[in-house]
Design a protein around this motif. Sequence first.
Motif, mmCIF file in Angstrom:
data_model
loop_
_atom_site.group_PDB
_atom_site.id
_atom_site.type_symbol
_atom_site.label_atom_id
_atom_site.label_comp_id
_atom_site.label_asym_id
_atom_site.label_seq_id
_atom_site.Cartn_x
_atom_site.Cartn_y
_atom_site.Cartn_z
ATOM 1 N N LEU A 41 0.820 -1.205 0.000
ATOM 2 C CA LEU A 41 0.000 0.000 0.000
ATOM 3 C C LEU A 41 0.853 1.254 0.000
ATOM 4 N N ASP A 42 0.235 2.354 -0.407
ATOM 5 C CA ASP A 42 0.906 3.645 -0.362
ATOM 6 C C ASP A 42 1.308 3.945 1.079
ATOM 7 N N GLU A 43 2.494 4.517 1.253
ATOM 8 C CA GLU A 43 3.004 4.772 2.604
ATOM 9 C C GLU A 43 2.103 5.714 3.402
ATOM 10 N N SER A 44 1.272 6.499 2.708
ATOM 11 C CA SER A 44 0.393 7.435 3.416
ATOM 12 C C SER A 44 -0.798 6.735 4.069
ATOM 13 N N VAL A 45 -1.049 5.473 3.655
ATOM 14 C CA VAL A 45 -2.173 4.718 4.218
ATOM 15 C C VAL A 45 -1.813 4.233 5.611
ATOM 16 N N GLN A 46 -2.634 4.584 6.578
ATOM 17 C CA GLN A 46 -2.403 4.186 7.960
ATOM 18 C C GLN A 46 -3.217 2.934 8.268
ATOM 19 N N VAL A 47 -2.537 1.886 8.720
ATOM 20 C CA VAL A 47 -3.206 0.635 9.062
ATOM 21 C C VAL A 47 -3.126 0.428 10.565
ATOM 22 N N GLN A 156 -8.782 -6.793 -8.734
ATOM 23 C CA GLN A 156 -8.528 -6.034 -9.949
ATOM 24 C C GLN A 156 -8.976 -4.586 -9.831
ATOM 25 N N THR A 157 -9.792 -4.289 -8.842
ATOM 26 C CA THR A 157 -10.266 -2.920 -8.655
ATOM 27 C C THR A 157 -9.351 -2.135 -7.719
ATOM 28 N N THR A 158 -8.288 -2.763 -7.236
ATOM 29 C CA THR A 158 -7.348 -2.091 -6.341
ATOM 30 C C THR A 158 -5.986 -1.981 -7.011
ATOM 31 N N GLU A 159 -5.114 -1.197 -6.422
ATOM 32 C CA GLU A 159 -3.814 -0.904 -7.023
ATOM 33 C C GLU A 159 -2.666 -1.361 -6.119
ATOM 34 N N ASN A 160 -1.452 -1.004 -6.550
ATOM 35 C CA ASN A 160 -0.220 -1.258 -5.801
ATOM 36 C C ASN A 160 0.086 -2.746 -5.663
ATOM 37 N N TRP A 161 -0.047 -3.482 -6.789
ATOM 38 C CA TRP A 161 0.265 -4.905 -6.802
ATOM 39 C C TRP A 161 1.658 -5.127 -7.377
#
Length: 225
Positions: A41-47, A156-161
């Motif tokens: 995931l993008d580094e800006s995403v907080q999990v 397929q509807t998500t990114e960063n693979w």
Amino acid sequence: MKRITIGVLLIAFSAEPEAAELKLIDADGNALVGAVLVQFLDESVQVDVEPKLHIMDQVNRQFSPQRLVIGVGDQVTFPNSDNIRHHVYSFSPARTFELRLFESGDSPAIAFPSQGVVAVGCNIHDQMEGYILVSASLNYQESDSSGVITYPETWQTTENWFVWHPWMSHQGMAPVAVSLGAVQQSNGLQDEVQQSVQLQVTAPPQADESRLEQRFRRRVIRGGN
């Protein structure tokens, strides 16, 4: 008139998610077994997930398991189940650490705060190779004996693979970004096809035993550590 009663049996089916496929091949066109499709995931995403503790043991001079997929912030311990010493380390940008010579038993837990691939080795036994993939989403699948990765179509509807294979670490290659959901145009219609990705990697040559490892092996034969 005879009345006939017809009973209707209702059967509930659970809808299985649709699956898609991604085939991975090496530079020679051979199937890549044990490749991984993983989402970074993008580094800006907080999990916000409770950290977990994982184990990468050392058994018969091999890491066990050889590959771990963990979440950001998770910890890994490297207990030594062999009767010889190991010196575990990693120089990977995602996580650098070193556990100096230690015998059987538990090791300190190492935290992994950043996404990426962490190659783990032993300074004594060159054939020991382990890999820790740190992913914020924990979405991943591994290729089968035909080099095919089967994954949910919803991905397929998500990114960063990204796709990755252990041979890539030998050649200094980073995980390769892929866009899921390949299509082809046929008679004005879009038909889904099996997506294929070729990675420019080949099997590394068999490594010879190092002098340091030969010395340790002789000590083990004599009954030493």
